[in-house]
Design an enzyme around this catalytic site. Structure first.
Site, mmCIF file in Angstrom:
data_model
loop_
_atom_site.group_PDB
_atom_site.id
_atom_site.type_symbol
_atom_site.label_atom_id
_atom_site.label_comp_id
_atom_site.label_asym_id
_atom_site.label_seq_id
_atom_site.Cartn_x
_atom_site.Cartn_y
_atom_site.Cartn_z
ATOM 1 N N ARG A 35 7.242 -8.174 -9.965
ATOM 2 C CA ARG A 35 7.157 -9.294 -9.018
ATOM 3 C C ARG A 35 8.149 -10.402 -9.382
ATOM 4 O O ARG A 35 8.690 -11.053 -8.486
ATOM 5 C CB ARG A 35 5.736 -9.840 -8.974
ATOM 6 C CG ARG A 35 4.846 -8.908 -8.189
ATOM 7 C CD ARG A 35 3.516 -9.528 -7.886
ATOM 8 N NE ARG A 35 2.905 -8.823 -6.771
ATOM 9 C CZ ARG A 35 1.603 -8.718 -6.579
ATOM 10 N NH1 ARG A 35 0.758 -9.276 -7.410
ATOM 11 N NH2 ARG A 35 1.134 -8.061 -5.542
ATOM 12 N N LYS A 212 -12.146 3.187 -0.123
ATOM 13 C CA LYS A 212 -13.168 2.820 0.857
ATOM 14 C C LYS A 212 -12.663 2.759 2.289
ATOM 15 O O LYS A 212 -11.637 2.136 2.565
ATOM 16 C CB LYS A 212 -13.713 1.435 0.519
ATOM 17 C CG LYS A 212 -14.757 1.416 -0.572
ATOM 18 C CD LYS A 212 -15.193 -0.015 -0.712
ATOM 19 C CE LYS A 212 -16.399 -0.196 -1.574
ATOM 20 N NZ LYS A 212 -16.656 -1.637 -1.729
ATOM 21 N N GLY A 363 -1.309 -1.440 -3.318
ATOM 22 C CA GLY A 363 -0.999 -1.589 -4.735
ATOM 23 C C GLY A 363 -1.118 -0.282 -5.499
ATOM 24 O O GLY A 363 -0.214 0.082 -6.259
ATOM 25 N N GLY A 386 -2.654 -6.090 0.193
ATOM 26 C CA GLY A 386 -3.458 -6.651 1.286
ATOM 27 C C GLY A 386 -2.595 -7.200 2.408
ATOM 28 O O GLY A 386 -2.887 -7.001 3.590
HETATM 29 P P1 ADP Z 1 -4.303 1.086 -2.354
HETATM 30 O O1 ADP Z 1 -4.339 0.074 -3.477
HETATM 31 O O2 ADP Z 1 -3.059 1.906 -2.382
HETATM 32 O O3 ADP Z 1 -4.570 0.449 -1.022
HETATM 33 P P2 ADP Z 1 -7.071 1.799 -2.754
HETATM 34 O O4 ADP Z 1 -7.255 0.584 -3.587
HETATM 35 O O5 ADP Z 1 -7.726 1.855 -1.437
HETATM 36 O O6 ADP Z 1 -5.501 2.122 -2.599
HETATM 37 O O7 ADP Z 1 -7.613 3.071 -3.539
HETATM 38 C C1 ADP Z 1 -7.128 3.490 -4.767
HETATM 39 C C2 ADP Z 1 -8.191 4.111 -5.604
HETATM 40 O O8 ADP Z 1 -8.854 5.153 -4.926
HETATM 41 C C3 ADP Z 1 -7.608 4.729 -6.852
HETATM 42 O O9 ADP Z 1 -8.061 4.024 -7.982
HETATM 43 C C4 ADP Z 1 -8.123 6.156 -6.843
HETATM 44 O O10 ADP Z 1 -8.564 6.617 -8.109
HETATM 45 C C5 ADP Z 1 -9.279 6.061 -5.889
HETATM 46 N N1 ADP Z 1 -9.614 7.385 -5.309
HETATM 47 C C6 ADP Z 1 -8.855 8.164 -4.543
HETATM 48 N N2 ADP Z 1 -9.480 9.326 -4.272
HETATM 49 C C7 ADP Z 1 -10.681 9.288 -4.888
HETATM 50 C C8 ADP Z 1 -11.795 10.179 -4.991
HETATM 51 N N3 ADP Z 1 -11.777 11.358 -4.401
HETATM 52 N N4 ADP Z 1 -12.860 9.775 -5.719
HETATM 53 C C9 ADP Z 1 -12.870 8.564 -6.327
HETATM 54 N N5 ADP Z 1 -11.859 7.683 -6.258
HETATM 55 C C10 ADP Z 1 -10.776 8.032 -5.554
HETATM 56 MG MG MG Z 2 -6.028 -0.860 -4.471
#
Ligand code: ADP
Ligand code: MG
Length: 405
Positions: A35, A212, A363, A386
């Site tokens: 960053r 989620k 992220g 976000g």
């Molecule tokens: P981003 O930051 O790219 O938006 P998220 O924060 O929504 O992504 O999600 C990332 C997390 O989701 C990671 O820590 C990963 O381990 C978790 N994840 C992905 N698939 C699974 C799964 N099948 N079971 C549990 N956690 C998962």
């Molecule tokens: Mg995340």
């Protein structure tokens, strides 16, 4: 498009730049200075043009609702001095000054002594109670010494705080120059393209994963409208599988999002592609059994940890047709090497595209791409998790960018 820093006369001006120095760190060691490095083009440009540069940013969280001792502990933990040290190493120690308070007389005095070509970094904006509330009195303090304001904190542009919204609003009303910096300009260009879709960019494929559904409802809805195909993996896929009546064992899924998933599946029909196989274990931590499950049903007592080889191939085939890709959220628990193959396969498929426009927002997704060495395979990796999602949800709008004009 907003005015950019290129459009302004900066010579001898006090240029207040809202940067995003919210770096990950442990103790006083910065674990990833991406960053800070990403903010340099704008800072260096302003210095070269003879500006007196004042930088401010938030770092971590300061919970002002806590007891005075808790607030002090938060402040101690999130002291901007670690960024000051790193900036000094990069720009030269003699060029960079630091104010250990974010506003007030000390800052005003330091600003007065600042010479063109020098930098003053202010203490963490969140030391101020009024920052997150967009307190007008606080914004006025910061605005009082600025001739020019430059917004270069994309990762904070979805928040209408005093430093991201209040200050440019005041300066604009006073007829002063406000503009976006190079980092924000790049983000706006790339993300506008995935929001306002041109015919030449179709087929447009989205890959959505991560933990989620509830975090990403609006972005899923928006991408279903805009894209030709939406590939869903990660933990969030299990909520969709439940909506289809599949078994998910002990996989994490969100009961209160099943109706939303059903609605998406009804509306989007064959636009949505879900995993057709997976890798599952008998526990998330300290698992003893790992199986590859052929089919979307996960057996009782097992939880899905990654997409399987057939899904990898299915997603790769869809991606191979894409002219534009937006990706948010890993396909599995990529942090553990046993469950990284799905996320790696998506990286690999995207890296094989030639002439397609490919964007990552999120992220953890960006971290996965960096971890697997695919950074260069993407047209754009957003610095704002976000913020990039909110920009897509809000049809290309974010308060901290819209306020610039
Ligand atoms: P981003 O930051 O790219 O938006 P998220 O924060 O929504 O992504 O999600 C990332 C997390 O989701 C990671 O820590 C990963 O381990 C978790 N994840 C992905 N698939 C699974 C799964 N099948 N079971 C549990 N956690 C998962
Ligand atoms: Mg995340």
């Amino acid at each position: 498009m907003q005015k950019t820093i290129r459009d302004l006369n900066l010579k001898n001006k006090t240029v207040l730049i809202r940067a995003d120095f919210n770096v990950p760190f442990k103790g006083d060691v910065i674990s990833d200075d991406n960053r800070i490095v990403s903010a340099l083009p704008t800072i260096k440009y302003a210095l070269e043009k003879g500006a007196k540069v004042v930088l401010f940013s938030h770092l971590g969280k300061v919970k002002h609702k806590g007891t005075p001792e808790e607030v002090e502990a938060d402040k101690k933990k999130n002291n901007m001095v670690i960024v000051y040290k790193r900036l000094g190493e990069i720009l030269g120690k003699d060029k960079v000054k630091f104010s250990d308070v974010p506003s007030g007389d000390t800052v005003n005095e330091l600003v007065k002594t600042l010479k063109p070509g020098e930098v003053l970094l202010l203490q963490n904006t969140r030391y101020e109670k009024g920052e997150e509330k967009n307190d007008p009195a606080l914004a006025a303090k910061w605005a009082s010494f600025a001739d020019v304001f430059v917004m270069d904190a994309f990762g904070s542009a979805h928040r209408a705080h005093a430093s991201t919204y209040g200050v440019p609003e005041i300066l604009k009303n006073e007829g002063k120059d406000v503009a976006i910096g190079f980092l924000v300009e790049n983000e706006v260009k790339a993300l506008s393209r995935v929001v306002h879709v041109d015919k030449k960019d179709r087929p447009y494929v989205a890959v959505i994963g991560g933990f989620k559904v509830s975090d990403k409802i609006k972005v899923i809805e928006t991408l279903l409208e805009k894209c030709d195909k939406v590939l869903i993996g990660g933990a969030m896929a299990y909520t969709f599988q439940v909506a289809l009546g599949k078994e998910v064992g002990i996989s994490p899924f969100e009961p209160d999002q099943v109706d939303f998933a059903k609605k998406c599946l009804d509306l989007a029909g064959n636009k949505i592609l879900l995993p057709i196989d997976g890798v599952a274990t008998d526990a998330f931590k300290d698992w003893t059994k790992k199986v590859t499950v052929d089919g979307p049903n996960i057996p009782a007592g097992f939880e899905g940890m990654d997409i399987g080889p057939k899904t990898q191939a299915l997603f790769a085939k869809e991606l191979s047709k894409a002219k534009m890709v937006f990706w948010n959220g890993p396909m599995g628990v990529f942090e553990q090497s046993d469950f990284e193959a799905g996320t790696r396969a998506v990286c690999e498929a995207i890296s094989k595209l030639h002439g397609a426009f490919t964007v990552i927002g999120g992220g953890d997704s960006a971290a996965a791409v960096a971890q697997f060495g695919y950074k260069d395979a993407f047209s754009h990796i957003s610095t704002g998790g976000g913020a990039s999602l909110e920009m897509i949800e809000n049809d290309g709008h974010l308060p901290g960018i819209d306020v610039i004009g």
